[in-house]
Design an enzyme around this catalytic site. Structure first.
Site, PDB file in Angstrom:
ATOM      1  N   LYS A 115       0.825  -1.212   0.000  1.00 17.83           N
ATOM      2  CA  LYS A 115       0.000   0.000   0.000  1.00 17.83           C
ATOM      3  C   LYS A 115       0.856   1.258   0.000  1.00 17.83           C
ATOM      4  O   LYS A 115       0.490   2.264  -0.596  1.00 17.83           O
ATOM      5  CB  LYS A 115      -0.980   0.007   1.183  1.00 17.83           C
ATOM      6  CG  LYS A 115      -1.966  -1.148   1.110  1.00 17.83           C
ATOM      7  CD  LYS A 115      -3.408  -0.730   1.231  1.00 17.83           C
ATOM      8  CE  LYS A 115      -4.281  -1.878   0.727  1.00 17.83           C
ATOM      9  NZ  LYS A 115      -5.661  -1.839   1.051  1.00 17.83           N
ATOM     10  N   LYS A 197      -3.711 -10.966  -7.128  1.00 15.02           N
ATOM     11  CA  LYS A 197      -5.048 -11.291  -6.629  1.00 15.02           C
ATOM     12  C   LYS A 197      -6.085 -10.322  -7.201  1.00 15.02           C
ATOM     13  O   LYS A 197      -5.765  -9.171  -7.531  1.00 15.02           O
ATOM     14  CB  LYS A 197      -5.084 -11.295  -5.100  1.00 15.02           C
ATOM     15  CG  LYS A 197      -5.103  -9.944  -4.439  1.00 15.02           C
ATOM     16  CD  LYS A 197      -5.558 -10.044  -2.980  1.00 15.02           C
ATOM     17  CE  LYS A 197      -5.763  -8.626  -2.454  1.00 15.02           C
ATOM     18  NZ  LYS A 197      -6.512  -8.459  -1.266  1.00 15.02           N
ATOM     19  N   LYS A 200     -10.321  -5.054  -5.315  1.00 14.45           N
ATOM     20  CA  LYS A 200     -11.305  -4.016  -5.644  1.00 14.45           C
ATOM     21  C   LYS A 200     -10.642  -2.702  -6.006  1.00 14.45           C
ATOM     22  O   LYS A 200     -11.270  -1.825  -6.564  1.00 14.45           O
ATOM     23  CB  LYS A 200     -12.350  -3.859  -4.545  1.00 14.45           C
ATOM     24  CG  LYS A 200     -11.872  -3.670  -3.141  1.00 14.45           C
ATOM     25  CD  LYS A 200     -13.110  -3.564  -2.257  1.00 14.45           C
ATOM     26  CE  LYS A 200     -12.997  -4.224  -0.918  1.00 14.45           C
ATOM     27  NZ  LYS A 200     -12.109  -3.542   0.015  1.00 14.45           N
TER      28      LYS A 200
END
Ligand code: ATP
Ligand code: LTN
Length: 334
Positions: A115, A197, A200
Site C-alpha cells: 500500500k 489477486k 477491488k
C-alpha cells in the site's frame, strides 16, 4: 464464549466495489460459519481512511457494504452487523495494543509495503499501524476464529503474537484467535493477470468481477480473461489463468477441481469460459435482487445499524474495561 458459543469476528473495508474475490474468499465462508458461532461482522470504516477517501462516497459505500452483508444472507438478528466507527472501543484498544507492538513487527507487513508503494504520496502513520487496529477489532470481542482470505494471514499471526504477549504480562486477558481460510476460493486471481489477486482497487475494470456487475458484463469479462496457449484444461500451477477459472467455477458450483477437470475433458477454453460465467451469474443473481430490495428499506437498515451498534458496544466495553484495569488505568468513580 457468548451464551455457550465460540465467537467469530471478521470485517471488510468499505473502499471500492466488492469483487467476486471478496465474496468467495470471505463473505461466503461467513455464511457457512454463522450458525456455529456468535458472530460479529464489521464494516471497518476506521481502516478505510488509511487511504484518502471522499467523505460522501465513503458514507455511501459503508452503508451499501453493510446492506450487502445482509443481502448475502447474514441474519442481523443472529449476527452482529455494525460499523466499526460506531464502537469507540476499537480505537481505544488499538492505542493500548500499539504500546505492545514493535516497529520491527509492523515493518515486516507486506500489505503495508504494497500500500505504501501504491500511495507513495500519503504514507501515513495509520497505514503503518493498520494491523494493530485489526488486532484490536478481533481481540475486543475475544474472538476464537477469524475467517479471512490468505492475504490476511500475516495480520492474523501478528494479532496472535500481540495477544500472547499481553497475556504473558497480565494473565489470561485475551482469547488467542485462529484464522479460518476456506478450502476453495481462498485466493481468487485477477482475470487480466493471474499472478495478482483480484482486488477491488485494481484500476482495470476487466480484471475483477464486481458483485453488482450485470450478466452481460460478467460474461464479457470471462470471455476476455487471460489464459495461455496450451489449449487443454488442467488444474495446474503451470496454467494459472485456467486454474483460477476452475477455482471460481468450483467455488460457485461446489464441485471439486477433479470433477471440474473431468467435466471439461476434451473441451476448449471457449467452452470453459462461458460455463464459469454462467456459474458466477447464478450465484450473484439472488444477491443482487436482495440488495435491490433491502436498499429501498431505509427504516429496516437503520434499525439494524442502531441495535447492532448497541450490542457490539456492550461486548467491546466488557473487554476494554478489563484491559484498562490490567494496564493500571484508574477506576471510574460512579
Ligand atoms: P484492496 O485490494 O482494495 O486492498 P481487497 O479486495 O483485498 O481490498 P479487503 O477489504 O481488504 O479487500 O478484503 C476483504 C476480505 O476479502 C478479506 O478477508 C480478504 O482476505 C478477502 N479477499 C480480498 N480479495 C480476495 C481475493 N482475491 N480472493 C480471496 N479473498 C479475497
Ligand atoms: N484488514 C482486513 C480487513 C479487516 C479485518 C479485520 C478482517 C480489518 N479488521 C478484522 C478480519 C478481522 C483486510 O484488509 N481485508
Amino acid at each position: 464464549m457468548i451464551d455457550g458459543k465460540k465467537v467469530l469476528f471478521s470485517g471488510m473495508q468499505a473502499t471500492g466495489n466488492l469483487t467476486l474475490g471478496n465474496y468467495l474468499g470471505a463473505l461466503k465462508n461467513w455464511l457457512t460459519l454463522s450458525d456455529e458461532y456468535e458472530c460479529f461482522y464489521s464494516v471497518v470504516d476506521l481502516h478505510s481512511i488509511t487511504v484518502r477517501q471522499n467523505p460522501a462516497e465513503l458514507r455511501k459505500r459503508a452503508r451499501s457494504l453493510l446492506t450487502l452483508y445482509i443481502a448475502a444472507g447474514l441474519d442481523p438478528k443472529k449476527n452482529c452487523i455494525y460499523y466499526q466507527s460506531h464502537v469507540s472501543g476499537h480505537a481505544e484498544l488499538s492505542w493500548i495494543l500499539s504500546c505492545f507492538t514493535y516497529m520491527g513487527e509492523l515493518n515486516r507487513m507486506t500489505q503495508f509495503k504494497d500500500k505504501a508503494a501504491k500511495h507513495a504520496d500519503n504514507i501515513n502513520a495509520g497505514l503503518f499501524t493498520y494491523p494493530v487496529l485489526m488486532a484490536a477489532d478481533i481481540l475486543l470481542y475475544q474472538a476464537d476464529v477469524v475467517p479471512v482470505g490468505v492475504d490476511q494471514m500475516q495480520h492474523l499471526e501478528l494479532t496472535r503474537n500481540i495477544a500472547e504477549r499481553f497475556n504473558n504480562i497480565y494473565g489470561d486477558v485475551f482469547t488467542v484467535p485462529e484464522a479460518y481460510v476456506g478450502k476453495v476460493g481462498a485466493k481468487i486471481m485477477s482475470l487480466q493477470d493471474p499472478s495478482r489477486k483480484m482486488s477491488k482497487s485494481d484500476e482495470n475494470p476487466n480484471a475483477s468481477i464486481y458483485l453488482m456487475d450485470d450478466p452481460d458484463t460478467i460474461m464479457r469479462k470471462f470471455k476476455r480473461a487471460v489464459t495461455d496457449s496450451e489449449g487443454c484444461i488442467r488444474y495446474s500451477e503451470q496454467q494459472p489463468g485456467i486454474k483460477n477459472l476452475l477455482d471460481i467455477y468450483c467455488a460457485c458450483t461446489g464441485k471439486t477441481p477433479q470433477e471440474a477437470v473431468k467435466e471439461f475433458e476434451g473441451k476448449g477454453y471457449g467452452e470453459l469460459k462461458p460455463a464459469v460465467g454462467e456459474a458466477v451469474i447464478s450465484v450473484l443473481r439472488p444477491l443482487q435482487e436482495e440488495m435491490k430490495r433491502l436498499s429501498g428499506d431505509k427504516a429496516y437498515i437503520d434499525s439494524v445499524i442502531k441495535e447492532n451498534a448497541e450490542k457490539a458496544n456492550y461486548y467491546a466495553m466488557k473487554t476494554l474495561r478489563k484491559v484498562q484495569r490490567k494496564v493500571g488505568f484508574p477506576d471510574r468513580i460512579r
